[in-house]
Design a protein around this motif. Structure first.
Motif, PDB file in Angstrom:
ATOM      1  N   LEU A  96      -1.904  -5.280  -0.336  1.00 60.39           N
ATOM      2  CA  LEU A  96      -2.004  -4.120  -0.367  1.00 60.39           C
ATOM      3  C   LEU A  96      -3.124  -4.341  -1.868  1.00 60.39           C
ATOM      4  N   SER A  97      -4.566  -3.757  -1.480  1.00 64.55           N
ATOM      5  CA  SER A  97      -5.814  -3.450  -2.703  1.00 64.55           C
ATOM      6  C   SER A  97      -5.258  -2.914  -3.122  1.00 64.55           C
ATOM      7  N   ILE A  98      -5.873  -3.354  -4.435  1.00 63.11           N
ATOM      8  CA  ILE A  98      -5.650  -3.409  -5.667  1.00 63.11           C
ATOM      9  C   ILE A  98      -6.277  -1.238  -5.921  1.00 63.11           C
ATOM     10  N   LEU A  99      -6.842  -1.013  -4.078  1.00 56.56           N
ATOM     11  CA  LEU A  99      -7.486   0.328  -5.006  1.00 56.56           C
ATOM     12  C   LEU A  99      -6.574   1.274  -4.478  1.00 56.56           C
ATOM     13  N   ALA A 100      -5.988   0.723  -3.028  1.00 55.27           N
ATOM     14  CA  ALA A 100      -4.609   1.498  -2.964  1.00 55.27           C
ATOM     15  C   ALA A 100      -3.253   1.172  -3.380  1.00 55.27           C
ATOM     16  N   GLU A 101      -3.142   0.446  -4.170  1.00 59.24           N
ATOM     17  CA  GLU A 101      -1.879   0.469  -4.774  1.00 59.24           C
ATOM     18  C   GLU A 101      -1.723   1.273  -5.976  1.00 59.24           C
ATOM     19  N   ILE A 102      -3.302   1.052  -6.867  1.00 59.96           N
ATOM     20  CA  ILE A 102      -2.885   2.655  -7.422  1.00 59.96           C
ATOM     21  C   ILE A 102      -3.389   3.968  -6.969  1.00 59.96           C
ATOM     22  N   GLY A 103      -3.986   3.747  -5.771  1.00 60.40           N
ATOM     23  CA  GLY A 103      -3.500   5.350  -6.061  1.00 60.40           C
ATOM     24  C   GLY A 103      -2.639   5.736  -4.893  1.00 60.40           C
TER      25      GLY A 103
END
Ligand code: COA
Length: 378
Positions: A96-103
């Motif tokens: 999971l990419s970091i931007l998706a993770e925080i989203g």
């Protein structure tokens, strides 16, 4: 005949990174970078070939912007005067990419607050300034991580992305294409900020917000009616970020110098002068259309770029100097978080509002772009 679907805001969500950088810490590291640079290039500076760099100051930052601190995903890399950028280990394509993770974290918060299961959601819009990649869309990765069956896409209208996302979601609901739409605003601004640029190194922070826009028929009690939305864009180069491989300089992306346009760069004074009147006029015109006056507005959740800008805009809208209660600030602890700013302000400052109270979520930024979402608590 059944009533036409009516979009409302069911809930919002927030994810705040654990680490934060105070102005004192930021300025100490920046000034160390300045000292290193000036020592390293002492001869060239003396010969007039390289510009001498000037120190930053905590007092300036607080007075010019109202920012006191900012959350970031990686503090150590940013504060390292030899590096001055977040150090985020690149993840494999199957992680999971970091931007998706925080989203996803912000989206889960919004869903939990609405008592909603991800399987009830029809669409995901990732509405943000600082996308991690070109494609596949961040929104589709977030949709997949949440287990949503439907459709998803990215939209980037810089700092105004969230309000543009809300209107888009509302239009899908009005048109009958969806009943429940998640608008997600993950912003890792620290990856796009030039931490070596004295004029802007203090501006941004990292965060993610989410807004659940739904058909009134399925919304949980206490939802927010959307009274009206208005969007506006006017082209300007005064805030720009040329990041991307099409814009390489001499074959390599140049992110090292203090004025690289491959990162965020702006003419802050011009932005201030041009955006304040544009946004104030837009809000006042929309209020007239909706039959609202300054006295009818319980609270303004304005874009969080600069306290002085917000003071001027709020004064035009309310007809008097706004109190912190009328126009809350989150800039002091979050900094400018691009599209997420007005949503954080709303998320952290609405619990005391009662049925019938009117409020305005308003964003503005690069493009130029501006969006208003007038809401009423039910
Ligand atoms: N530390 C100390 N002094 C600084 C400094 C720093 N980090 N950065 C700039 N200065 C100095 C400048 O050198 C200048 O000095 P001079 O008058 O001797 O030339 C002075 O402070 C004023 O600089 P200026 O850039 O004109 O500051 P400002 O008062 O316009 O504030 C912004 C700068 C960016 C905070 C302000 O213009 C702003 O908020 N604009 C809105 C745009 C915005 O926030 N956009 C974000 C995207 S929505």
């Amino acid at each position: 005949m059944p009533d036409a679907p009516q979009p409302v805001i069911s809930a919002t969500g927030l994810f705040t990174p654990a680490e934060a950088i105070s102005n004192e810490e930021l300025v100490a590291s920046f000034n160390e970078y300045v000292a290193l640079h000036n020592r390293k290039y002492a001869e060239a500076i003396a010969a007039g070939e390289v510009a001498e760099l000037t120190e930053s100051s905590v007092e300036f930052i607080e007075k010019a912007s109202g920012i006191g601190s900012r959350h970031v995903v990686d503090k150590a890399g940013i504060l390292d005067p030899e590096h001055m950028a977040p150090r985020l280990p690149e993840r494999a394509n199957d992680e999971l990419s970091i931007l998706a993770e925080i989203g996803v974290a912000a989206a889960k918060d919004a869903l939990a607050r609405a008592g909603r299961d991800a399987s009830d959601v029809d669409a995901v819009l990732c509405a943000a300034s600082n996308m991690q990649r070109a494609y596949p869309a961040m929104a589709i990765e977030i949709q997949d991580a949440l287990g949503i069956d439907g459709f998803a896409f990215d939209m980037n209208v810089a700092c105004s992305s969230a309000t543009f996302g809300i209107q888009t979601a509302a239009d899908y609901i009005r048109a009958g294409h969806a009943k429940s739409v998640l608008v997600v605003n993950p912003e890792i601004c620290s990856g796009h900020l030039n931490w070596r640029d004295r004029d802007s190194h203090f501006i941004f922070g990292d965060v993610a917000t989410a807004i659940l826009v739904e058909d009134k028929d399925i919304a949980p009690a206490g939802y927010w009616d959307i009274l009206g939305t208005r969007l506006k864009t006017v082209f300007s180069n005064n805030i720009r970020n040329n990041f991307g491989f099409l814009n390489r300089t001499h074959g390599a992306i140049d992110q090292s110098g203090p004025k690289s346009d491959k990162l965020f760069v702006q003419e802050g004074r011009k932005v201030f002068k041009e955006v304040v009147p544009m946004v104030a006029a837009m809000i006042v015109a929309e209020m007239e259309k909706l039959g609202l006056e300054g006295a009818d507005m319980r609270r303004l959740w304005l874009h969080q770029a600069n306290t002085n800008m917000n003071r001027l805009i709020a004064q035009r809208v309310l007809g008097h100097e706004a109190s912190e209660d009328e126009s809350p600030t989150v800039l002091d602890t979050y900094g400018n978080t691009s599209s997420a700013g007005s949503i954080i302000a709303f998320h952290l400052n609405h619990e005391d509002m009662v049925a019938g109270d009117n409020g305005l979520i308003c964003s503005f930024g690069a493009g130029y772009s501006a969006g208003t979402v007038f809401v009423r608590k039910t």
